[in-house]
Structure formats: structure tokens, C-alpha cells
Design a protein around this motif. Sequence first.
Motif, short mmCIF file in Angstrom:
data_model
loop_
_atom_site.label_atom_id
_atom_site.label_comp_id
_atom_site.label_asym_id
_atom_site.label_seq_id
_atom_site.Cartn_x
_atom_site.Cartn_y
_atom_site.Cartn_z
N LYS A 110 0.80 -1.23 0.00
CA LYS A 110 0.00 0.00 0.00
C LYS A 110 0.83 1.28 0.00
O LYS A 110 0.43 2.29 -0.57
N GLY A 111 1.98 1.25 0.68
CA GLY A 111 2.85 2.42 0.71
C GLY A 111 2.25 3.61 1.43
O GLY A 111 1.79 3.49 2.57
N PRO A 112 2.20 4.78 0.77
CA PRO A 112 1.72 6.01 1.42
C PRO A 112 0.32 5.88 2.01
O PRO A 112 0.03 6.46 3.07
N GLU A 113 -0.54 5.13 1.34
CA GLU A 113 -1.91 4.98 1.81
C GLU A 113 -1.96 4.40 3.22
O GLU A 113 -2.72 4.86 4.07
N VAL A 114 -1.14 3.39 3.48
CA VAL A 114 -1.18 2.75 4.79
C VAL A 114 -0.55 3.64 5.86
O VAL A 114 -0.94 3.60 7.02
N LEU A 115 0.42 4.47 5.49
CA LEU A 115 0.99 5.40 6.45
C LEU A 115 -0.05 6.41 6.92
O LEU A 115 -0.08 6.80 8.10
N LEU A 116 -0.93 6.81 6.01
CA LEU A 116 -1.99 7.76 6.37
C LEU A 116 -3.05 7.10 7.24
O LEU A 116 -3.43 7.64 8.28
N SER A 117 -3.52 5.93 6.83
CA SER A 117 -4.61 5.28 7.57
C SER A 117 -4.16 4.73 8.91
O SER A 117 -4.91 4.75 9.89
N ALA A 118 -2.90 4.24 8.99
CA ALA A 118 -2.41 3.64 10.23
C ALA A 118 -2.33 4.65 11.36
O ALA A 118 -2.39 4.28 12.53
N ARG A 119 -2.17 5.93 11.05
CA ARG A 119 -2.09 6.96 12.07
C ARG A 119 -3.32 6.98 12.96
O ARG A 119 -3.28 7.37 14.13
N ILE A 121 -5.02 4.25 13.84
CA ILE A 121 -5.22 2.96 14.50
C ILE A 121 -4.12 2.73 15.54
O ILE A 121 -2.98 2.39 15.16
N PRO A 122 -4.42 2.94 16.83
CA PRO A 122 -3.39 2.75 17.86
C PRO A 122 -2.80 1.34 17.79
O PRO A 122 -3.48 0.37 17.53
N GLY A 123 -1.52 1.23 18.02
CA GLY A 123 -0.84 -0.06 17.95
C GLY A 123 -0.27 -0.31 16.57
O GLY A 123 0.93 -0.48 16.41
N TYR A 124 -1.15 -0.33 15.55
CA TYR A 124 -0.68 -0.58 14.20
C TYR A 124 0.18 0.56 13.68
O TYR A 124 1.07 0.35 12.88
N ARG A 125 -0.12 1.78 14.09
CA ARG A 125 0.69 2.89 13.60
C ARG A 125 2.14 2.77 14.07
O ARG A 125 3.07 3.14 13.37
N ILE A 145 4.92 12.45 4.19
CA ILE A 145 3.64 11.73 4.28
C ILE A 145 3.11 11.77 5.70
O ILE A 145 1.92 12.02 5.94
N ASP A 146 4.00 11.54 6.66
CA ASP A 146 3.57 11.51 8.06
C ASP A 146 3.14 12.89 8.54
O ASP A 146 2.29 13.00 9.42
N PHE A 147 3.73 13.94 7.99
CA PHE A 147 3.30 15.29 8.35
C PHE A 147 1.82 15.48 8.02
O PHE A 147 1.04 15.98 8.84
N PHE A 148 1.43 15.08 6.81
CA PHE A 148 0.03 15.20 6.42
C PHE A 148 -0.86 14.27 7.26
O PHE A 148 -1.98 14.64 7.64
N ALA A 149 -0.35 13.07 7.56
CA ALA A 149 -1.12 12.12 8.37
C ALA A 149 -1.39 12.67 9.77
O ALA A 149 -2.51 12.58 10.28
N THR A 150 -0.37 13.24 10.40
CA THR A 150 -0.55 13.76 11.76
C THR A 150 -1.40 15.03 11.77
O THR A 150 -2.15 15.26 12.73
N CYS A 151 -1.32 15.83 10.70
CA CYS A 151 -2.20 16.99 10.61
C CYS A 151 -3.66 16.55 10.55
O CYS A 151 -4.53 17.11 11.24
N LEU A 152 -3.93 15.54 9.71
CA LEU A 152 -5.29 15.01 9.60
C LEU A 152 -5.76 14.41 10.91
O LEU A 152 -6.90 14.62 11.34
#
Length: 211
Positions: A110-119, A121-125, A145-152
Motif C-alpha cells: 500500500k505504501g503512502p496509503e497505509v501510512l496515512l490510515s495507520a495513524r 489505528i493505535p498499535g498498528y501505527r 507523508i507523516d506530516f500530512f497524516a498527523t495533521c489530519l
Amino acid sequence: MTRFYELIQDAIVSHAGEWWTYVITGVLCWIDGFFPPLPSESIVIAMSALSSTHGGPVLLWILLPLAMAGAWLGDNTAYWIGRRIRLDKIFRGERGGKILARAHHLLHHKGPEVLLSARFIPGYRIAINMVAGYVRLPYRRFMVIDFFATCLWAAFSVGIGLAAGSVFHDRPLLGIIVGVTLGLLVGWIIERIGKWREWRQLKRQLENAAE
């Protein structure tokens, strides 16, 4: 340990708005990025439900960037742990092995997609970010990628707290309970959707192989 987390959360909520509660919230968001789940989401949601928007003591312009920065630093810490330490020493036992194997599989496919969604889900992230470091995902790419994930993630958590606080503005405790419950429910739904998509993809691959 659970009781200790509850005491931290109760102390922060009961003194919401004092300067040290913002600092501890940011620190918890940082630690939650690489240590087995701390109550970072629930605290951000609870603090947001008590925001000044609803007449409470919490200032969102302080809370939101601190939560985002703490989460981003925590995820980056997990990434560098993954680059420096053998992950089988961290994810032990059958459950730990399954989490690590799934994280490796998701990141590879999945790459970037999973980095965004995993943020969300506690544990999996934690597992996903550590595996990203382990497989040497380019750090600059991970960082962006993680910058955008944590902002969201921070905006989403604050948004849930604001919504709950708005609906239950005259009963702040109920607003906190509803907000935290919604946050946990959304995280669970995201995880279920991810597993359903994996199952659909596997089924499609099997059907193609049988043709």
C-alpha cells in the motif's frame, strides 16, 4: 498500567486549560507514537470538548499544533527505532508477530496509503512506522507523508471533541464520554475497512489465478 493512564487522563481533564496540561498532552502524543498505546486520542478529544469555543478553558490554537507536533515527533521516533533495533525484539509473542507481519505486508503493498490510515489505528501505527524505518523507506518521503497524516489526525481528533462539546455543551462530562467513544469507534471502523479491502484483494487474486 491502565489505571495509571486513567489517572493521567483524569488529572489533565480536571485541570484543562492550565499550561502544563497542554505540555503533557503534547508529550503523550509523542510517546504514543512509539510506545504501546497511551491515551493521546482520548485526551485530545476530551480537551477539545472543553474548548473556549463552547465557553471552556481550553485554547485550540495551542492544543492543535501541540498535538500535531507531538504525534509527528512520535511517529518519526518510531521510524528511527525501526532503523536501529531488530523489530522481533519489540514485537514479541504470537500477537506481536502477527502485527509485525501485517504491517510489513501493508507497507509493501500500500505504501503512502497505509501510512496515512495507520495513524488512526493505535498499535498498528507504531508497527507501520517502525517497519517503514526497518525497510529503509526514504526518510524524506516518510517525513512528508507523516506530516500530512498527523495533521489530519490532530484535526480529526479536535473535530470530534468540538462536535461532542457543541452537542453536549451544557453537560461537558457527557460530551467528553461521547467524543472519546466516537474516536475509538472511528479507529475501529478504519481498521475493519482495511481488513475488508485486504480480503477483497486476496479474493480477486485467487479468482484471477483460477482463470
